[in-house]
Write a protein that holds these residues in place. Sequence first.
Motif, PDB file in Angstrom:
ATOM      1  N   ASP A  26      10.431   6.048 100.540  1.00 41.37           N
ATOM      2  CA  ASP A  26      10.944   6.241 101.810  1.00 41.37           C
ATOM      3  C   ASP A  26       9.731   6.284 103.026  1.00 41.37           C
ATOM      4  O   ASP A  26       8.859   6.792 102.925  1.00 41.37           O
ATOM      5  CB  ASP A  26      11.475   7.899 101.978  1.00 41.37           C
ATOM      6  CG  ASP A  26      12.135   8.334 103.331  1.00 41.37           C
ATOM      7  OD1 ASP A  26      11.904   7.303 104.402  1.00 41.37           O
ATOM      8  OD2 ASP A  26      13.007   9.157 103.367  1.00 41.37           O
ATOM      9  N   SER A  55       2.131  -1.109 111.199  1.00 32.89           N
ATOM     10  CA  SER A  55       3.316  -0.726 111.791  1.00 32.89           C
ATOM     11  C   SER A  55       3.571  -1.388 113.062  1.00 32.89           C
ATOM     12  O   SER A  55       2.237  -2.098 113.513  1.00 32.89           O
ATOM     13  CB  SER A  55       3.426   0.681 111.883  1.00 32.89           C
ATOM     14  OG  SER A  55       2.552   1.074 113.076  1.00 32.89           O
ATOM     15  N   ASP A  89       9.400   6.934 105.957  1.00 32.39           N
ATOM     16  CA  ASP A  89       9.281   8.185 106.728  1.00 32.39           C
ATOM     17  C   ASP A  89       8.444   9.243 106.007  1.00 32.39           C
ATOM     18  O   ASP A  89       8.118  10.364 106.574  1.00 32.39           O
ATOM     19  CB  ASP A  89      10.395   8.482 107.294  1.00 32.39           C
ATOM     20  CG  ASP A  89      11.240   7.564 108.224  1.00 32.39           C
ATOM     21  OD1 ASP A  89      10.532   6.847 108.964  1.00 32.39           O
ATOM     22  OD2 ASP A  89      12.431   7.624 108.265  1.00 32.39           O
ATOM     23  N   ARG A  90       8.434   9.387 104.704  1.00 29.27           N
ATOM     24  CA  ARG A  90       7.638  10.094 103.937  1.00 29.27           C
ATOM     25  C   ARG A  90       6.263   9.842 103.519  1.00 29.27           C
ATOM     26  O   ARG A  90       6.022   9.493 102.591  1.00 29.27           O
ATOM     27  CB  ARG A  90       8.314  10.657 102.653  1.00 29.27           C
ATOM     28  CG  ARG A  90       9.593  11.286 102.911  1.00 29.27           C
ATOM     29  CD  ARG A  90      10.421  11.829 101.498  1.00 29.27           C
ATOM     30  NE  ARG A  90      11.362  12.656 101.866  1.00 29.27           N
ATOM     31  CZ  ARG A  90      12.789  12.382 101.880  1.00 29.27           C
ATOM     32  NH1 ARG A  90      13.048  11.205 101.983  1.00 29.27           N
ATOM     33  NH2 ARG A  90      13.701  13.377 102.231  1.00 29.27           N
ATOM     34  N   ARG A  91       5.461   9.820 104.469  1.00 32.01           N
ATOM     35  CA  ARG A  91       3.965   9.329 104.375  1.00 32.01           C
ATOM     36  C   ARG A  91       3.094  10.493 104.057  1.00 32.01           C
ATOM     37  O   ARG A  91       3.360  11.643 104.436  1.00 32.01           O
ATOM     38  CB  ARG A  91       3.416   8.677 105.655  1.00 32.01           C
ATOM     39  CG  ARG A  91       4.281   7.409 106.095  1.00 32.01           C
ATOM     40  CD  ARG A  91       3.603   6.559 107.087  1.00 32.01           C
ATOM     41  NE  ARG A  91       2.353   6.130 106.908  1.00 32.01           N
ATOM     42  CZ  ARG A  91       2.173   5.031 106.138  1.00 32.01           C
ATOM     43  NH1 ARG A  91       3.482   4.238 106.070  1.00 32.01           N
ATOM     44  NH2 ARG A  91       1.262   4.514 106.057  1.00 32.01           N
TER      45      ARG A  91
END
Length: 443
Positions: free
Chosen positions: A293, A395, A295-297
Amino acid sequence: MSRVPRYRGPFGPEQARRLLWRAGFGPRRGEAERLARRGLDGAVHSLTHPHSRRLKGPRPHDSEKHPLAPRDAWGHDHCWWLDRMVRSQGPLVERMTLVWHDWFATSKDGSTQTLMLRQNALLRKYALGSFEHLAIAITHDPAMLLWLNGVDNRKDDVNENYARELMELFTLGAGRGYTERDVREMARALTGFRNDWSEGLGPHNFRYDREWHDNGFKRIHGHRGRFDWRDAARMSVRHRKHPSFMVAKLWSYFIPTPPPRGTARALERMYVAHGRNVRPLLDAILRHPHLYDPDRRMVKPPVVQAAGMLRAVGRGIDTDAWSWLCAQAGQMLFEPPNVSGWDDARWLDTATFRARWQMASEICNKAQLGEKAKVSAKPTKLVANAAHFWQTPLSRATREALERYARNAMASAHADWERDTYPRLTENALRMLVAVSPDYMTS
């Protein structure tokens, strides 16, 4: 019966790169692309079942080009292990050795470098194997016996230190499934270890002496018997509360958010069904959708980032400066701050961020583009080259910010010598900025 969910999305270089950072120390040049071609199952299997654990590349040395002396010289033990992280052909084995070092946190402040290196080999031996065997082995490991007072625990003077941490930090969790009586009784079961000490040798001749052991009956977790140290370790790992602790803690090293309840239960059943072996858990966790995912950094631990930077640029350990650099960043190997291990909430703060810059500088200063280097003056190309130097994607927000910086730098070049020099200087600067960007310090 619920099963562990499996990632079903695309598995390209981006996902392979995430996997290599979480389950190792980042990709070497071209490694993410090669791993992606294996597909998810092949990629994970290659990590959990490595064909080789050999070290590949030039041997490490200090700043004076002398071989490392990990048993004697300050910081050389740190650099010796960092070298293994950089050169290992089995990165997950080395990463799990680091996990166990944090899990069973032991410091050379209470031991010797030789004993800590011996413990390091033990952790590596059980890196992907039986947690029960690891718990038994660490219980009579000399460095651990010194660190948590195992050699100060005898039948006429019981020390509860290791008994408490074995349950609280290593196998069950604070206040989960044990009482103060269990701590006292388990401490009695753990009596019997001793060692000698002499000038020049320090602590040595670690052994189990039955004369020091309390052979009486103990009552631990509702069971009564003449339990000894092996029983203490086994009973902790076979406790009904252990699988949930094991799954939650192991998961947290790879994924920053807790596992969904159904996933946790499925992993717990898997763990027990496979004889409390770690490899099946790792196989499942590394295939879980949450790992991929975007967003799960997770913030990269300092030594993981240091090893990854070196791997990305194809450089080995050629200076012992990495010891103090990583220490300044908050992680000196063989010296966790306490028995709870490192506090990963402190990986990036005002006290440690500067050291991340210094780590990047150590690499960038020796890899600067020379005066004869032909460098594009296009901002997009300059940023792309800087990102490629570190083998990392950027990003949109980071890329646009760096491109603005590059455009401003190019716009300030008016004289011929400036138009000739500024692209090279700007790309060198961009390499530093990429290395300390949120994109690179997290994965």
